[in-house]
Design a protein around this motif. Structure first.
Motif, PDB file in Angstrom:
ATOM      1  N   PRO A 442       0.819  -1.207   0.000  1.00  0.00           N
ATOM      2  CA  PRO A 442       0.000   0.000   0.000  1.00  0.00           C
ATOM      3  C   PRO A 442       0.855   1.261   0.000  1.00  0.00           C
ATOM      4  N   GLY A 443       0.211   2.391  -0.189  1.00  0.00           N
ATOM      5  CA  GLY A 443       0.904   3.666  -0.105  1.00  0.00           C
ATOM      6  C   GLY A 443       0.053   4.798  -0.632  1.00  0.00           C
ATOM      7  N   ARG A 444       0.493   5.997  -0.312  1.00  0.00           N
ATOM      8  CA  ARG A 444      -0.160   7.217  -0.772  1.00  0.00           C
ATOM      9  C   ARG A 444       0.775   7.936  -1.730  1.00  0.00           C
ATOM     10  N   VAL A 445       0.238   8.387  -2.852  1.00  0.00           N
ATOM     11  CA  VAL A 445       1.018   9.131  -3.829  1.00  0.00           C
ATOM     12  C   VAL A 445       0.407  10.520  -3.949  1.00  0.00           C
ATOM     13  N   ILE A 446       1.207  11.543  -3.659  1.00  0.00           N
ATOM     14  CA  ILE A 446       0.759  12.928  -3.755  1.00  0.00           C
ATOM     15  C   ILE A 446       1.281  13.494  -5.063  1.00  0.00           C
ATOM     16  N   VAL A 447       0.387  14.035  -5.879  1.00  0.00           N
ATOM     17  CA  VAL A 447       0.753  14.555  -7.195  1.00  0.00           C
ATOM     18  C   VAL A 447       0.657  16.076  -7.140  1.00  0.00           C
ATOM     19  N   THR A 448       1.767  16.752  -7.387  1.00  0.00           N
ATOM     20  CA  THR A 448       1.773  18.212  -7.384  1.00  0.00           C
ATOM     21  C   THR A 448       2.298  18.713  -8.718  1.00  0.00           C
ATOM     22  N   GLY A 449       1.749  19.824  -9.182  1.00  0.00           N
ATOM     23  CA  GLY A 449       2.215  20.408 -10.416  1.00  0.00           C
ATOM     24  C   GLY A 449       3.525  21.155 -10.231  1.00  0.00           C
ATOM     25  N   ILE A 450       4.420  21.039 -11.179  1.00  0.00           N
ATOM     26  CA  ILE A 450       5.651  21.816 -11.183  1.00  0.00           C
ATOM     27  C   ILE A 450       5.354  23.096 -11.953  1.00  0.00           C
ATOM     28  N   PRO A 451       5.457  24.269 -11.284  1.00  0.00           N
ATOM     29  CA  PRO A 451       5.049  25.519 -11.944  1.00  0.00           C
ATOM     30  C   PRO A 451       5.657  25.660 -13.329  1.00  0.00           C
ATOM     31  N   PRO A 452       4.851  26.122 -14.295  1.00  0.00           N
ATOM     32  CA  PRO A 452       3.513  26.722 -14.133  1.00  0.00           C
ATOM     33  C   PRO A 452       2.357  25.730 -14.133  1.00  0.00           C
ATOM     34  N   TYR A 500       4.839  17.209 -13.534  1.00  0.00           N
ATOM     35  CA  TYR A 500       4.351  16.873 -12.200  1.00  0.00           C
ATOM     36  C   TYR A 500       5.440  16.195 -11.382  1.00  0.00           C
ATOM     37  N   ARG A 501       5.336  16.395 -10.077  1.00  0.00           N
ATOM     38  CA  ARG A 501       6.185  15.668  -9.134  1.00  0.00           C
ATOM     39  C   ARG A 501       5.294  14.748  -8.326  1.00  0.00           C
ATOM     40  N   LEU A 502       5.699  13.502  -8.213  1.00  0.00           N
ATOM     41  CA  LEU A 502       4.967  12.493  -7.472  1.00  0.00           C
ATOM     42  C   LEU A 502       5.784  12.128  -6.246  1.00  0.00           C
ATOM     43  N   VAL A 503       5.166  12.204  -5.059  1.00  0.00           N
ATOM     44  CA  VAL A 503       5.819  11.819  -3.814  1.00  0.00           C
ATOM     45  C   VAL A 503       5.033  10.665  -3.215  1.00  0.00           C
ATOM     46  N   ALA A 504       5.741   9.578  -2.901  1.00  0.00           N
ATOM     47  CA  ALA A 504       5.105   8.374  -2.368  1.00  0.00           C
ATOM     48  C   ALA A 504       5.481   8.183  -0.910  1.00  0.00           C
ATOM     49  N   THR A 505       4.490   7.838  -0.081  1.00  0.00           N
ATOM     50  CA  THR A 505       4.707   7.620   1.350  1.00  0.00           C
ATOM     51  C   THR A 505       3.865   6.437   1.813  1.00  0.00           C
ATOM     52  N   GLU A 509       6.950   5.335   9.497  1.00  0.00           N
ATOM     53  CA  GLU A 509       8.071   4.404   9.703  1.00  0.00           C
ATOM     54  C   GLU A 509       8.864   4.137   8.426  1.00  0.00           C
ATOM     55  N   PHE A 510       8.445   4.753   7.314  1.00  0.00           N
ATOM     56  CA  PHE A 510       9.030   4.447   6.013  1.00  0.00           C
ATOM     57  C   PHE A 510       9.708   5.672   5.406  1.00  0.00           C
ATOM     58  N   THR A 511      10.633   5.389   4.493  1.00  0.00           N
ATOM     59  CA  THR A 511      11.209   6.458   3.685  1.00  0.00           C
ATOM     60  C   THR A 511      10.182   6.943   2.668  1.00  0.00           C
ATOM     61  N   LEU A 512      10.511   8.022   1.988  1.00  0.00           N
ATOM     62  CA  LEU A 512       9.735   8.508   0.864  1.00  0.00           C
ATOM     63  C   LEU A 512      10.421   8.127  -0.429  1.00  0.00           C
ATOM     64  N   ASP A 513       9.665   8.197  -1.494  1.00  0.00           N
ATOM     65  CA  ASP A 513      10.250   8.095  -2.833  1.00  0.00           C
ATOM     66  C   ASP A 513       9.524   9.115  -3.706  1.00  0.00           C
ATOM     67  N   SER A 514      10.175   9.536  -4.778  1.00  0.00           N
ATOM     68  CA  SER A 514       9.556  10.558  -5.624  1.00  0.00           C
ATOM     69  C   SER A 514       9.965  10.352  -7.069  1.00  0.00           C
ATOM     70  N   ALA A 515       9.218  10.982  -7.951  1.00  0.00           N
ATOM     71  CA  ALA A 515       9.508  10.926  -9.393  1.00  0.00           C
ATOM     72  C   ALA A 515       8.936  12.172 -10.031  1.00  0.00           C
ATOM     73  N   SER A 906       5.609  20.484   2.133  1.00  0.00           N
ATOM     74  CA  SER A 906       5.071  20.822   0.817  1.00  0.00           C
ATOM     75  C   SER A 906       4.173  19.747   0.237  1.00  0.00           C
ATOM     76  N   ALA A 907       4.351  18.499   0.636  1.00  0.00           N
ATOM     77  CA  ALA A 907       3.613  17.420  -0.018  1.00  0.00           C
ATOM     78  C   ALA A 907       2.945  16.480   0.969  1.00  0.00           C
ATOM     79  N   VAL A 908       3.709  15.885   1.882  1.00  0.00           N
ATOM     80  CA  VAL A 908       3.194  14.790   2.697  1.00  0.00           C
ATOM     81  C   VAL A 908       2.229  15.272   3.771  1.00  0.00           C
ATOM     82  N   ALA A 909       2.576  16.354   4.479  1.00  0.00           N
ATOM     83  CA  ALA A 909       1.738  16.815   5.594  1.00  0.00           C
ATOM     84  C   ALA A 909       1.644  18.333   5.625  1.00  0.00           C
ATOM     85  N   PRO A 910       1.188  18.958   4.551  1.00  0.00           N
ATOM     86  CA  PRO A 910       1.068  20.424   4.556  1.00  0.00           C
ATOM     87  C   PRO A 910       0.105  20.884   5.653  1.00  0.00           C
TER      88      PRO A 910
END
Length: 972
Positions: A442-452, A500-505, A509-515, A906-910
């Motif tokens: 399982p996991g949560r992926v947060i998708v944020t736009g890279i400006p603009p 877009y930037r994708l951050v996975a959590t 207890e776990f590390t993050l990963d991003s793309a 900015s992503a996981v717990a704003p």
């Protein structure tokens, strides 16, 4: 079929398709044997055995029995469930409750109901009445009550009788509601207004408000905030309108509701009211002579209105039900009924691709909102939209997910249907997950736009519902994707072109990963994320004790989606705490195939929002669990919350409903010094004053917490747990922390907890969360043992840092331990994932810091273990020890975010600040076998105390002087 005939058929499709349900009208009380056939069902269905059913062949409603004592009134007799008779499981109607004189302190006191059916089947009705006149709930001093313009003295309205009739007639897709207010006395009664309050909930349905008498006053989905505690000061927010339409949310079976009054509109009389995130108030003044202006002065004048001796005032309106989830399905019926159009003109069009939902807001060329249409996405009507409109010039504002708004001008001519050219939506690209995580977990992926590029909006409502110009919190919109590691996971996610930037959590207890990805109009495969566990806590369960989903009237998040959000965050246990309602998570657990991945404990949030004689300032909110789910009971077995003190409620929760844990929720509200009816300790049962943490419990106003219930022992202070953290409010944490330490210093052992209080997907599941020590490794799960651990304080709460170890002379949280010769050896370890900052760690004795560590590892990749210490304290007397970790207490959110850029903020717990706290270890220094509470410190002199101290001091000096003079006089 011609275009006109097709449109007419669509307008009345509900009536024409319902024949299979049978034509009989029904009005009866629901019994155990009839409940399966009569209960409507659906995410907001709360009716049960003992409530009352009313239906024709098209619509059906449930009216709760007058004996119900829940939340919004001290009586029942309200419409609580509404559906279409040929379907089941579509109810999204929270409730429609009465409001007299614009104040909940005027109690209608309904206590009787009767069901009547015309022998010839021409109608059926339920009639709700009160055997007594309305009550007035006294609050404040006699002087303050004298100037209270809304709440009369009970004796002044004792001879008033109020009756509400709910009636259905064959062939009508609405329920006729008529309220009559009669003055049987020989003097005028100060009753000036009657309102329906349409409860929707902040992250649930939206209200569309419009005025056919004065179209320029229509507000559509844009509203102005108001202070519900000062309705007279809310004149600027009050609108005049002829109808309110409420479309259901898209994630549930399609339905829409509307309230309107053809009879009042024909007389040129609008309704007046306000709309917030949670409710729409639909008010009529008894002495109304019409007019569209409201304002504070008119409100003040209205409060002088009276109902004369022998007079009767009647208020007719209709509750319309349709089988589509848009405003237009209701205005197609309302506009002809209110004389706006003859129903022979309108618009029709198509959307492509047909499976894409679009919402078309119809405005006049001057920008006035007229109606809102949603395109169908399934069946033979897929891709189509239509609406009945008066002839005229319009602008259509078309919204579709992740596309820019599109505007089209259209002219509607008399007696014709204007065809809108095919609207082909812009092509989207997509993200492809196969799987999302390398370990298929399982996991949560947060998708944020890279400006603009803007942030995406998944689950877009497309309604643009606003309060004071700002978008309100949503029941469906999010930038997150939740994966449980099963077939329900999203594999292909549409996404507009951009970077877009994708951050996975997967939790703390776990590390993050991003793309980073670039989307054009094609599919982009996302490489599976790699998440590594860096912290392992043994014999401990992560848990959230305050969780809302579809059964709450202020949440539209399906149970399956709610479960997925917590599994994605790595939570082991959630307590289901819907407002005055029990939700069933069993079907969702089975559908997701989660098995033992997450445990759901059935609980409830006992919610009091209406004053009563026993609690003039309400009981606030309290969670309790476990509570048994009862499929055919009212609110599925939730306990009543009105007409009692908090002590009585707590006694009832334990003795009648079997609750093992009772938790006082958000007890002091989000803002210091603010009276909040959801925060019990800002007003107490009947004291009307906030608790004072600097005073002992025996002192006023705190002593109100010590009054016992009729059982002889339960008090309002007798909750098991208190919510130290609720969501992202750091100010609330600081307030409750101060109070909690004051309780502990007085010997009251109350467990501090940390909970998310999530309602919608835009609130983060499991932030904050609890870590509960439950068993040794390998021991079987024991729910009763889990609850006992909570009561005993064997947990810590956090929004990031983890207390890996905290012992005193070998004892853990919740334990009592001796300290021979005052020697207390504290062993302490604080861990955190690399993306969580820990600026300091504090060791406290009796709530006061005795050790502080600030030179902790930091940087881009700090070690997991931030602090490991062995400290020896020399204690002079009994003391309780706690640990806190994370940011300094005095930091504010903006300052912390500015100094800590990164994925946490900015992503996981704003909106959050990393903070952790433990519950105490109780140290018995003198080894007498009991803990001697240290008591409160001397109270600091405050400004108010100083003003009082001066005259007291002068008075004391005067007494001393007088005694000295008297002594000298006797001596002489």
């Amino acid at each position: 079929m011609s275009g006109l005939r097709a449109l007419v058929a669509a307008v009345f499709a509900v009536a024409l398709s319902a024949g299979n349900a049978g034509a009989a009208v029904r009005a009866e009380q629901i019994r155990e044997e009839t409940a399966p056939a009569l209960l409507i069902g659906g995410p907001d269905a709360i009716g049960g055995v003992g409530d009352w059913y009313l239906a024709n062949e098209i619509v059906e409603v449930v009216v709760d029995d007058p004996a119900r004592r829940f939340s919004k009134n001290n009586h029942g007799g309200r419409i609580v469930d509404v559906g279409l008779r040929d379907r089941r499981g579509e109810d999204q109607f929270a409730e429609l409750f009465p409001l007299l004189n614009l104040d909940q302190r005027v109690d209608l006191r309904f206590d009787q109901i009767r069901a009547e059916i015309d022998p010839g089947g021409a109608w059926a009705r339920l009639v709700v009445t009160g055997s007594r006149g309305p009550g007035a709930i006294a609050r404040g001093s006699r002087f303050a009550r004298y100037f209270d313009l809304l709440v009369p003295d009970a004796a002044q309205i004792a001879d008033v009788r109020i009756e509400t009739e709910y009636a259905v007639f064959p062939g009508e897709p609405w329920v006729r509601i008529t309220t009559s207010i009669r003055n049987d006395g020989d003097r005028p009664a100060p009753i000036f207004a009657y309102a329906d309050v349409l409860m929707r909930g902040g992250r649930s349905m939206r209200s569309w408000v419009a005025n056919t008498l004065a179209p320029e006053r229509s507000r559509g989905f844009e509203h102005t905030s108001f202070d519900r505690t000062n309705i007279l000061g809310s004149g600027a927010a009050m609108a005049s309108f002829t109808h309110v339409s409420v479309p259901g949310v898209a994630q549930f079976p399609a339905i829409a509701y509307a309230l309107y009054s053809p009879e009042r509109t024909a007389l040129g009389l609008p309704s007046y009211g306000v709309t917030s995130e949670h409710v729409t108030v639909i008010n009529a003044f008894l002495g109304d002579r019409g007019g569209q202006e409201v304002g504070t002065l008119r409100l003040l004048r209205a409060t002088r209105g009276e109902l004369g001796p022998g007079e009767t005032w009647s208020y007719p309106r209709r509750l319309l039900v349709t089988g589509r989830d848009d405003v237009a399905s209701t205005t197609d019926v309302i506009f002809p009924a209110l004389g706006v159009t003859d129903g022979k003109s309108g618009i029709r069009g198509r959307i492509a691709p047909v499976e894409e939902r679009a919402v078309i807001e119809v405005r006049s060329r001057a920008g006035i909102p007229v109606t809102s249409i949603a395109s169908s996405t399934q069946g033979p009507e897929a891709g189509r939209f239509h609406a009945v409109l008066a002839p005229g010039e319009y602008t259509l504002v078309l919204r579709a997910a992740q596309r820019p708004e599109r505007r089209l001008d259209v002219t509607v001519t008399p007696g014709a249907i204007s065809e809108i050219p095919m609207q082909s939506l812009e092509a989207l690209g997509s993200l492809r997950f196969e799987p999302a995580f390398a370990d298929a977990g399982p996991g949560r992926v947060i998708v944020t736009g890279i400006p603009p590029t803007p942030d995406p909006v998944f689950g877009a409502e497309l309604l643009d519902f606003r309060i004071d110009g700002a978008r309100a919190g949503s029941g469906s919109e999010t930038r997150e994707l939740h994966f449980v590691g099963g077939p329900s996971d999203p594999l292909r996610v549409p996404l507009a072109s951009g970077r877009y930037r994708l951050v996975a959590t997967r939790g703390l207890e776990f590390t993050l990963d991003s793309a980073e990805v670039t989307i054009a109009d094609a599919e982009v495969r996302v490489e599976p994320f790699q998440l590594a566990r860096v912290i392992g806590l043994q014999g401990i369960a992560s848990a959230d004790f305050h969780v809302h989903a579809e059964a709450s009237d202020d949440s539209a998040m399906p149970n399956a989606a709610r479960l997925a959000s917590f599994v994605a965050e790595g939570l082991d246990v959630i307590v289901s705490t819907d407002h005055d309602h029990l939700g069933s998570f069993g079907p969702a657990l089975a559908a997701l195939g989660l098995g033992g991945r997450i445990r759901v404990i059935q609980g409830v949030e006992a919610t009091s929002s209406t004053p009563s004689a026993q609690a003039p300032w309400t009981l606030g909110h309290s969670n309790a669990w476990p509570i048994a789910y009862q499929a055919t009971a009212h609110r599925k077995g939730a306990p009543p919350t009105q007409d009692r003190t908090l002590a009585e409620l707590y006694s009832q929760l334990r003795s009648v409903y079997g609750a093992r844990v009772v938790q006082l929720n958000h007890p002091l509200g989000k803002h210091r010094g603010q009276d909040d009816d959801q925060a019990y300790l800002t007003h107490l049962d009947d004291a009307g004053h906030a608790v004072d943490p600097e005073l002992p419990l025996e002192a006023a106003p705190n002593d109100a917490l010590l009054i016992r219930a009729p059982d002889g022992h339960t008090r309002a202070i007798d909750f098991d747990a208190i919510e130290l953290m609720n969501g992202d409010s750091h100010d609330m944490f600081l307030q409750v922390r101060e109070l909690w330490y004051a309780l502990l210093r007085q010997g009251l052992r109350r467990t501090a907890t940390a909970n998310s209080d999530t309602h919608g997907p835009d609130e983060i599941a499991g932030y904050p969360r609890n870590y509960v020590y439950i068993a040794s490794a390998g021991e079987a799960w024991d729910t009763a043992g889990f609850d006992a651990a909570i009561r005993e304080g064997r947990l810590f709460g956090t929004t990031g840092p983890l207390i890996a170890e905290f012992t005193v002379n070998g004892a853990r949280m919740g334990d009592d331990v001796t300290a021979p010769a005052g020697r207390a050896v504290v062993e302490l370890s604080v861990a955190a994932a690399p993306w969580v900052s820990v600026d300091e760690v504090r060791l406290l004795a009796n709530g006061e810091v005795v050790r502080r560590w600030r030179e902790l590892p930091s940087g881009a990749s700090p070690p997991t273990m931030r602090l490991r210490e062995r400290v020896e304290l020399a204690l002079e007397r009994d003391a309780f020890l706690t640990v806190e970790a994370g940011a300094p207490l005095e930091i504010d959110l903006a300052a912390w975010q500015a100094s800590h850029p990164g994925d946490y903020a900015s992503a996981v717990a704003p909106g959050f600040i990393p903070t952790a706290f433990t519950n105490p270890i109780w140290v018995d220094v003198d080894a007498d076998g009991r803990f001697a509470a240290p008591g409160l410190p001397p109270r600091a002199l405050r400004a108010g105390d100083a003003l009082l101290a001066l005259p007291l001091a002068l008075g004391a000096m005067g007494i001393v002087w007088w005694r000295r003079r008297a002594k000298l006089a006797r001596a002489s």
